[in-house]
Design a protein around this motif. Structure first.
Motif, short mmCIF file in Angstrom:
data_model
loop_
_atom_site.label_atom_id
_atom_site.label_comp_id
_atom_site.label_asym_id
_atom_site.label_seq_id
_atom_site.Cartn_x
_atom_site.Cartn_y
_atom_site.Cartn_z
N LEU A 225 35.69 55.22 53.85
CA LEU A 225 36.78 56.18 54.03
C LEU A 225 36.35 57.31 54.97
CD1 LEU A 225 38.04 56.40 50.33
CD2 LEU A 225 39.30 55.41 52.26
N GLN A 226 35.11 57.76 54.80
CA GLN A 226 34.57 58.82 55.67
C GLN A 226 34.52 58.36 57.11
OE1 GLN A 226 33.88 61.85 54.43
NE2 GLN A 226 33.39 62.66 56.46
N ASP A 227 34.32 57.05 57.28
CA ASP A 227 34.22 56.47 58.62
C ASP A 227 35.58 56.11 59.20
OD1 ASP A 227 32.74 55.71 60.83
OD2 ASP A 227 32.34 53.70 60.09
N GLY A 228 36.65 56.36 58.43
CA GLY A 228 37.99 56.16 58.96
C GLY A 228 38.75 54.96 58.45
N ALA A 229 38.22 54.24 57.47
CA ALA A 229 38.94 53.08 56.94
C ALA A 229 40.25 53.52 56.30
CB ALA A 229 38.07 52.35 55.91
N TRP A 230 41.33 52.83 56.64
CA TRP A 230 42.67 53.21 56.17
C TRP A 230 43.14 52.34 55.01
CZ3 TRP A 230 44.52 57.64 56.36
CH2 TRP A 230 45.89 57.93 56.31
#
Length: 410
Positions: A225-230
């Motif tokens: 999530l921190q890396d941008g996973a949606w």
């Protein structure tokens, strides 16, 4: 322990009685025989794979008036011992081994006790004795739908990453990963055709090495999530429950009750575990496979060898709200009331409405697109790769389009 006790409470409504290691369902004085099941190390309480196996076995025990005996494997060393303990007793119509990891032990014990019928879920060996039914699933097909859903949600929201958190790095999980990647690439193509806009959705993946450590699943998801996973797809049994916790906390810190970002459940219709967080689940109908194995024994049609269940056979697929509510409705009245209270709902109608509202966060055209992919896979127009070794999954990871991946399907 909290999750274990919660599951125990939930399963009370599904079946009357179960005692691990010597459980009895159905049967009684008029019992016609017994069946047995050996769980993998994840065990009962994972809210997915092992629990689905239990549901299939317990339903079969009830329908065919059989005693059900259960043995839990606490480590890999228990596989052979548990299976031989049951086979040696000589009283079980069929012994069911749950999980790929029991393949070698099942083969060895089946050779030693050729008159005993066995079934193994997810295990395959080309030299398996003919008294073993190997129950396999086309997880790649169901996961392709999960990938299409995740990819289209991300693309439609202008995001470029989705995640997948997996358990142990074993061949069957490569099929989940490959299908997910296939669906995402298909989604990129579909989105381009529908909107005229390019979409690039990358996959962040992690094998946690475990099926029963929620903390590992949570940590992996927090990083994604921190890396941008949606959207994050959990393929890790009990470890995957941490995926839901991480997404829920992410939403809470932003004062939101519903995604996106979303999680996708696995094996059972897990949407009810965290309503608003889980957009759908890739149902792997282990219960259907186990039930059918017992039924085959009881009606005299049992045959050794591999049986594979895909979208066409209703062995895999994305959960619907009806699927979720059917599971909820199978609980006892008291359990339903307790669960509704925990979730903050006054009625089952409120729960259903909330699940429907969650799905309404995703445009209807996306759901229609996922169904279009489903029908094309069922018809054979589209084939999804199903790698079972490191070399073949690596080729899927390197492919740039779903058409390239399809060529790997053979």
């Amino acid at each position: 322990m909290k999750r274990k006790s919660l599951l125990s409470m939930l399963l009370v409504g599904l079946m009357a009685l179960s005692v691990v290691a010597s459980g009895c369902i159905g049967g009684g004085e008029n019992t016609k025989g017994a069946i047995a099941i050996v769980y993998d190390v994840g065990g009962r309480g994972d809210l997915s794979f092992n629990d689905m196996a239990y549901l299939g076995a317990s339903r079969a025990a009830k329908d065919f008036n059989l005693e059900l005996v259960e043995l839990q494997s606490n480590s890999e060393d228990d596989y052979y011992k548990n299976l031989e303990t049951l086979a040696k007793a000589g009283k079980y119509k069929i012994i069911i081994a749950v999980g790929f990891m029991m393949t070698d032990a099942t083969k060895a014990i089946a050779q030693k006790y050729p008159e005993q019928k066995f079934a193994i879920v997810d295990g395959f060996d080309s030299e398996m004795p003919d008294n073993v039914m190997m129950i396999l699933f086309k997880e790649n097909e169901g996961s392709a739908l999960a990938g299409a859903l995740a990819g289209l949600i991300a693309a439609n929201d202008g995001k470029n990453k989705v995640g997948i958190v997996l358990g142990m790095e074993i061949p069957v999980l490569y099929k989940f990963e490959a299908g997910y990647r296939f669906g995402i690439k298909w989604a990129e193509d579909y989105y381009k055709q529908k909107t005229g806009n390019d979409a690039r959705v990358d996959v962040i993946y992690q094998y946690t090495g475990s099926f029963n450590e929620a903390a590992k699943g949570k940590a992996a998801t927090e990083a994604q999530l921190q890396d941008g996973a949606w959207v994050v797809y959990q393929v890790a049994g009990g470890t995957g429950l941490g995926v839901f916790d991480a997404v829920k906390e992410y939403l809470n810190t932003r004062n939101r009750q519903m995604g996106p970002p979303f999680a996708i459940g696995v094996d059972s219709a897990q949407d009810w575990i965290k309503p608003g967080v889980i957009i759908a689940s890739m149902m792997k109908r282990v219960d259907v496979g186990v039930y059918n194995a017992v039924k085959a024994v009881m009606d005299g049609t049992f045959k050794g060898g591999a049986v594979e269940l895909g979208l066409k056979e209703n062995g895999v697929g994305l959960s619907t709200v009806d699927d979720v509510m059917a599971m909820f409705n199978s609980l006892s009245e008291d359990t339903q009331k307790k669960k509704l209270q925990e979730l903050g709902f006054n009625s089952k109608d409120e729960l259903r409405q909330y699940l429907e509202n969650t799905r309404n966060q995703v445009p209807s055209w996306i759901w229609q697109a996922v169904d279009e992919l489903k029908q094309k896979i069922i018809s054979g127009e589209i084939k999804v790769p199903a790698p079972t070794n490191k070399d073949s999954i690596e080729k899927v990871r390197q492919a740039q389009t779903w058409q390239e991946m399809e060529q790997l399907a053979g």
